[in-house]
Write a protein that holds these residues in place. Structure first.
Motif, mmCIF file in Angstrom:
data_model
loop_
_atom_site.group_PDB
_atom_site.id
_atom_site.type_symbol
_atom_site.label_atom_id
_atom_site.label_comp_id
_atom_site.label_asym_id
_atom_site.label_seq_id
_atom_site.Cartn_x
_atom_site.Cartn_y
_atom_site.Cartn_z
ATOM 1 N N SER A 40 0.849 -1.190 0.000
ATOM 2 C CA SER A 40 0.000 0.000 0.000
ATOM 3 C C SER A 40 0.883 1.238 0.000
ATOM 4 C CB SER A 40 -0.922 0.004 1.221
ATOM 5 O OG SER A 40 -0.178 0.137 2.403
ATOM 6 N N GLY A 41 0.390 2.296 -0.552
ATOM 7 C CA GLY A 41 1.191 3.504 -0.644
ATOM 8 C C GLY A 41 1.787 3.639 -2.031
ATOM 9 N N LYS A 42 2.490 4.734 -2.231
ATOM 10 C CA LYS A 42 3.027 5.031 -3.569
ATOM 11 C C LYS A 42 4.188 4.126 -3.943
ATOM 12 C CE LYS A 42 1.436 9.745 -3.621
ATOM 13 N NZ LYS A 42 1.721 11.143 -3.824
ATOM 14 N N THR A 43 5.044 3.810 -2.961
ATOM 15 C CA THR A 43 6.175 2.935 -3.251
ATOM 16 C C THR A 43 6.147 1.752 -2.290
ATOM 17 O OG1 THR A 43 7.592 4.192 -1.752
ATOM 18 C CG2 THR A 43 7.662 4.805 -4.077
#
Length: 154
Positions: A40-43
């Protein structure tokens, strides 16, 4: 990969061989939660043992809370199932510390400050809390640690 995650992955095989359905399902669910958190999250990130331990504590607490709700609703079978899952998860958590052990760690941190030439006061609470928190993280309630430090510095 963190060692706790490696242990969880290895235990999936062990639980399959033992035909321990509850433990197998629970460990798989926890691994799924870890992977979800990592992706989860951008990276994507790799959770370390401290983060995995925190996640395990939350998962165990969720199951204990759900078991309490089932018990209040008269669903003893479902409550027992949730408690069994919580116990499987808690087996992966580090042993909890006693209040006496935490007080000893706090005293060591205060002695280290004194050895560096500072006389600890309530204003240096953060300087005492930092090393103490690093040692007791996940093994004792943070609020109780704060109260012990505050009492020692007062």
């Amino acid at each position: 990969m963190s060692t706790l995650k490696q242990r969880l992955h290895a235990d999936v095989v062990v639980h399959m061989k033992d035909r321990n359905k509850t433990a197998l399902t629970t460990v798989r669910n926890v691994l799924g939660e870890i992977e979800t958190r990592e992706k989860s999250g951008k990276t994507p990130v790799e959770l370390d043992d401290t983060q995995v331990t925190a996640l395990l504590q939350k998962e165990a607490a969720k199951r204990r809370d759900t078991a309490r709700i089932y018990t209040e609703a008269g669903e003893a079978d479902r409550a027992a199932s949730e408690i069994a899952e919580a116990e499987v998860i808690e087996a992966y958590l580090p042993a909890m510390l006693t209040p006496a052990e935490v007080e000893e760690i706090v005293d060591e941190a205060i002695a280290a400050l004194r050895a560096s030439g500072q006389e600890p006061t309530i204003k240096q609470m953060g300087a005492v809390m930092k090393p103490v928190t690093a040692k007791v993280s996940g093994r004792f309630d943070g609020k109780a640690v704060s109260e012990i430090v505050r009492a020692r510095l007062a």
